[in-house]
Design a protein around this motif. Structure first.
Motif, short mmCIF file in Angstrom:
data_model
loop_
_atom_site.label_atom_id
_atom_site.label_comp_id
_atom_site.label_asym_id
_atom_site.label_seq_id
_atom_site.Cartn_x
_atom_site.Cartn_y
_atom_site.Cartn_z
N PRO A 1 0.83 -1.22 0.03
CA PRO A 1 0.01 0.10 0.01
C PRO A 1 0.73 1.20 -0.10
O PRO A 1 0.34 2.13 -0.84
CB PRO A 1 -0.68 0.03 1.32
CG PRO A 1 -0.30 -1.42 1.92
CD PRO A 1 0.44 -2.10 1.16
N ASN A 2 1.99 1.13 0.57
CA ASN A 2 2.79 2.35 0.92
C ASN A 2 3.39 2.73 -0.65
O ASN A 2 3.41 4.05 -1.30
CB ASN A 2 4.07 1.87 1.67
CG ASN A 2 4.63 3.27 2.18
OD1 ASN A 2 4.09 4.14 2.23
ND2 ASN A 2 6.09 3.15 2.50
N ILE A 3 3.87 1.53 -1.46
CA ILE A 3 4.36 1.93 -2.98
C ILE A 3 3.05 2.47 -3.58
O ILE A 3 3.41 3.21 -4.49
CB ILE A 3 4.94 0.51 -3.31
CG1 ILE A 3 5.99 0.13 -2.42
CG2 ILE A 3 5.35 0.83 -5.05
CD1 ILE A 3 7.51 0.57 -2.42
N LEU A 4 2.06 1.80 -3.32
CA LEU A 4 0.74 2.27 -4.15
C LEU A 4 0.45 3.81 -4.06
O LEU A 4 0.33 4.48 -4.87
CB LEU A 4 -0.50 1.50 -3.72
CG LEU A 4 -1.74 1.63 -4.59
CD1 LEU A 4 -1.54 0.85 -5.85
CD2 LEU A 4 -2.76 1.31 -3.95
N LEU A 5 0.54 4.10 -2.70
CA LEU A 5 0.38 5.62 -2.55
C LEU A 5 1.41 6.57 -3.25
O LEU A 5 1.15 7.87 -3.35
CB LEU A 5 -0.05 5.79 -1.02
CG LEU A 5 -1.39 5.07 -0.61
CD1 LEU A 5 -1.71 5.35 0.78
CD2 LEU A 5 -2.50 5.86 -1.40
N LYS A 6 2.88 6.22 -2.96
CA LYS A 6 3.80 6.97 -3.25
C LYS A 6 4.19 6.87 -4.67
O LYS A 6 4.99 7.80 -5.04
CB LYS A 6 5.05 6.38 -2.21
CG LYS A 6 5.08 6.92 -0.87
CD LYS A 6 5.98 6.90 -0.16
CE LYS A 6 6.18 7.48 1.08
NZ LYS A 6 7.39 6.73 2.14
N THR A 7 3.87 5.85 -5.15
CA THR A 7 4.37 5.61 -6.58
C THR A 7 3.22 5.71 -7.54
O THR A 7 3.17 6.40 -8.68
CB THR A 7 5.34 4.70 -7.10
OG1 THR A 7 4.87 3.45 -6.68
CG2 THR A 7 6.59 4.86 -5.99
#
Ligand code: B12
Length: 451
Positions: A419-425
Motif C-alpha cells: 500500500p505504501n508503494i501504491l500511494l507513493k508511486t
C-alpha cells in the motif's frame, strides 16, 4: 577548487527544454513533478570535468536560462525533441561571446547539423571526451569534434547530487548499474548510441553508491536484467541494503523465476517493461526478438503475483498496425491491470535503423525535431492516416487515464501491491500522466477517435 597548472574555468551546463515546459521568471514548473527526476546526464557531465572547472547546472524545466551568467564556457546537453531550443541557446550564447559545447543523444547522432550552432561537440560519453576537450580549451586549441570510446564503467566518476536544487525534483536518487543494450530493435536510439553493447559496473561500486542514497532508488539502466549473471550477483548484494528500487527490464524476467525472486528479495517494486506491441508481426518488423512468442498476460500475472507494479510501454504505428490496434491494446492494458502506461507514436529518431528505412522510403514528412517527443506523428504510416495514428494513440491514453479506469486499476492493484508503494508511486504517476497528457491536449484529441 583550481588544480595546479590550470586557471579556474566557470562552466554553465544547460538542460534545455521545449517551449511547453520552460520555466519563465517567477513561475512554477509546468510539468508534473513526477517527471522531474534523475538529471543523471548533467550530473555525469559535471563529474567528468577536471577539478579546475566550476560547474553550475541549469535545468530549464525548473529555472529560466541566465543569459547574464559569468560563465565563460556553456555546455548544452540534449536529445532530439529539445534540439531546436539547444540550437537557439547555442546561437545566442555564441553571439554573447561565450564558447559553446554540445553533448547528448542528438548531437552524437547528428554531429554535422549540431556543429553549426556550437564551437565543439562531444560524440558519445562525457567521461571520455571532456578531459581532452578541456585540455585543448585552456590551451586555446579547441577542436570542433571530440569522439569517445565506450567508457569502462569501472572508471566512472561519482555524481555530486548537491549541484542540483533537490526540492525541485521528485527524487535525485537515480543511478546506473549498466549502460546500453546489445539488442537491435530498429526504433531504439539507446542501443544505437551505445553501439549495441552492454556494459556493467562493478557490483561493489553500485552498492557503495546505493548506500549514499535514500530508500527509494531509480535505476536509469536500459535493461537491468539483460546480463542475467550480473543481475543475479547485483540483486543478491543489494538484499542487505533493504532499499526499494525501480528500473527498466525486458519482459523475459517474468519467465525466469530465480531472477525474479532475487529481484523481489533485493527490493524491486516496479519495472518499466517495453511490451511495444501485441502483434507478433510488428515485433518482428522492429526486430524486437526478445518479446516474441511470449504471453503478455502471463508477464502481468507473474509480476503482480510477486508484488511488482508494471510501467508498460506500447508503441503505435508499425507497418502492421491497422486502426483496430488501439481498442485491442486498451483491452489488454485494462484486463491485465498494467499500472502505468507510456503509449507512444512510433518516432524515427535520427541515427536509428528505423530512421534510415523510413527516410529511404520517403515517408518522413516532418523534421521539426521538437515534434520528436512521442506526441506527434512525423512519418506516413502504412495502414492508417497520420491523423488516425495520432488520435488513436490519444484515445488509448485518454481511456487509460480516465478517472473511472484509474480508480478501478488502483483498487485492483491494492490487492497485490504494497500500500505504501501504491500511494507513493502508482497513484502520483497516474495523476502525473493525466496532467502531462492534458498539457499536450491529448484528452480532447482522443475524443476525435472512433474505435
Ligand atoms: C531519465 C530519462 C528521462 C527523464 C529525466 C531526464 C533528465 N533530464 O534527467 C524524463 C522523464 C524527464 C525524460 C523525458 C523525456 N525523454 Co527521456 N530518457 C531518460 C533516460 C531513461 C535516462 C537518461 C539518463 O539519465 N541517462 C544516463 C546518462 C549518464 O547518459 P546520457 O544521457 O547518454 O549522457 C551521457 C552522454 O550522452 C554525454 N552527454 C550528454 N549530455 C552532454 C553534454 C555535454 C556538454 C557533454 C560533453 C556530454 C554530454 O555524456 C553523458 C555521460 O556519459 C534516457 C535513456 C538513456 N539510456 O539515456 C531517456 C531518453 C534520453 N529520453 C528520451 C525521450 C524521447 C524523452 C521524451 C522526449 C519523451 C518521453 N520519454 O516522454 C521526454 C521529454 C522531456 C519532457 N519534458 O517531457 C529518448 C531520447 C531519444 C532521442 N534520440 O532523442 C531516450 C534516449 C529514451 C528513448 N526512448 O529512446 N527522460
Amino acid at each position: 577548487m583550481a588544480s595546479a597548472g590550470h586557471r579556474p574555468v566557470k562552466f554553465l551546463l544547460i538542460n534545455p527544454t521545449s517551449p511547453l515546459w520552460q520555466v519563465k521568471l517567477n513561475q512554477r514548473p509546468v510539468n508534473s513533478s513526477v517527471f522531474r527526476f534523475s538529471m543523471l546526464t548533467s550530473l555525469y557531465v559535471a563529474a567528468s570535468m577536471p577539478a579546475y572547472v566550476e560547474t553550475r547546472i541549469l535545468d530549464e524545466d525548473v529555472e529560466p536560462v541566465d543569459f547574464d551568467t559569468d560563465a565563460e564556457l556553456i555546455g548544452i546537453s540534449f536529445m532530439t525533441y529539445n534540439a531546436p531550443r539547444a540550437y537557439e541557446l547555442g546561437d545566442r550564447f555564441r553571439a554573447l561571446g561565450k564558447t559553446v559545447i554540445f553533448g547528448g543523444y542528438h548531437p552524437s547522432l547528428l554531429p554535422e547539423e549540431a556543429l553549426q550552432h556550437a564551437d565543439a561537440i562531444c560524440i558519445g560519453e562525457a567521461e571520455a571526451t571532456l578531459p581532452a576537450l578541456m585540455e585543448d580549451y585552456v590551451k586555446g586549441t579547441l577542436q570542433p569534434v571530440y569522439k569517445s570510446c565506450l567508457v569502462d564503467l569501472a572508471t566512472l566518476p561519482r555524481p555530486d547530487r548537491s549541484l542540483l536544487q533537490s526540492r525541485k525534483y521528485i527524487t535525485l536518487n537515480a543511478m546506473q548499474a549498466t549502460r546500453g543494450c546489445y539488442n537491435h530493435c530498429s526504433f531504439c536510439s539507446v542501443a544505437a548510441f551505445n553501439r549495441y553493447q552492454l556494459r556493467t559496473r562493478p557490483v561493489a561500486d553500485v552498492i557503495d553508491e546505493m548506500k549514499t542514497l535514500g530508500s527509494y532508488i531509480l535505476f536509469m539502466d536500459d535493461n537491468i536484467t539483460l546480463n542475467r549473471e550480473y543481475a543475479l550477483e547485483l540483486f543478491e548484494a543489494m538484499i542487505p541494503l533493504r532499499k526499494n528500487w525501480f528500473s527498466q527490464s525486458s519482459i523475459s524476467i517474468a519467465f525466469d523465476t530465480e531472477l525474479l525472486e532475487m529481484a523481489v528479495r533485493s527490493g524491486c517494486q516496479g519495472l518499466f517493461l517495453g511490451f511495444e506491441s501485441l502483434s507478433q508481426a510488428s515485433l518482428q518488423s522492429w526486430k524486437k526478438e526478445v518479446n516474441r512468442r511470449k504471453g503478455y498476460f502471463e508477464v502481468a500475472h507473474k509480476l503482480h503475483f510477486y508484488g511488482i507494479q508494471i510501467f508498460g510501454a506500447f508503441v503505435f504505428g508499425s507497418d502492421e498496425d491497422t486502426p483496430d490496434v488501439f481498442a485491442d491494446t486498451l483491452d489488454f492494458l485494462l484486463d491485465a491491470n498494467i499500472e502505468t502506461l507510456q503509449a507512444t507514436r512510433l518516432t524515427p529518431f535520427p541515427g536509428t535503423p528505423l530512421y534510415r528505412t523510413l527516410d529511404a522510403q520517403g515517408r518522413i514528412f516532418d523534421t521539426n525535431w521538437s515534434h520528436y517527443d512521442f506526441f506527434h506523428v512525423v512519418y506516413q504510416p502504412l495502414k492508417m492516416s497520420p491523423e488516425t495514428l495520432d488520435r488513436g494513440t490519444a484515445w488509448v491514453q485518454q481511456q487509460f487515464y480516465s478517472y473511472p479506469n484509474m480508480a478501478k486499476r488502483l483498487f485492483r492493484s491494492a490487492g497485490y501491491l504494497n500500500p505504501n508503494i501504491l500511494l507513493k508511486t502508482t497513484l502520483p504517476l497516474n495523476l502525473g500522466y493525466r496532467k502531462k497528457l492534458s498539457a499536450y491536449g491529448t484528452f480532447n484529441k482522443g475524443l476525435l477517435f472512433v474505435p
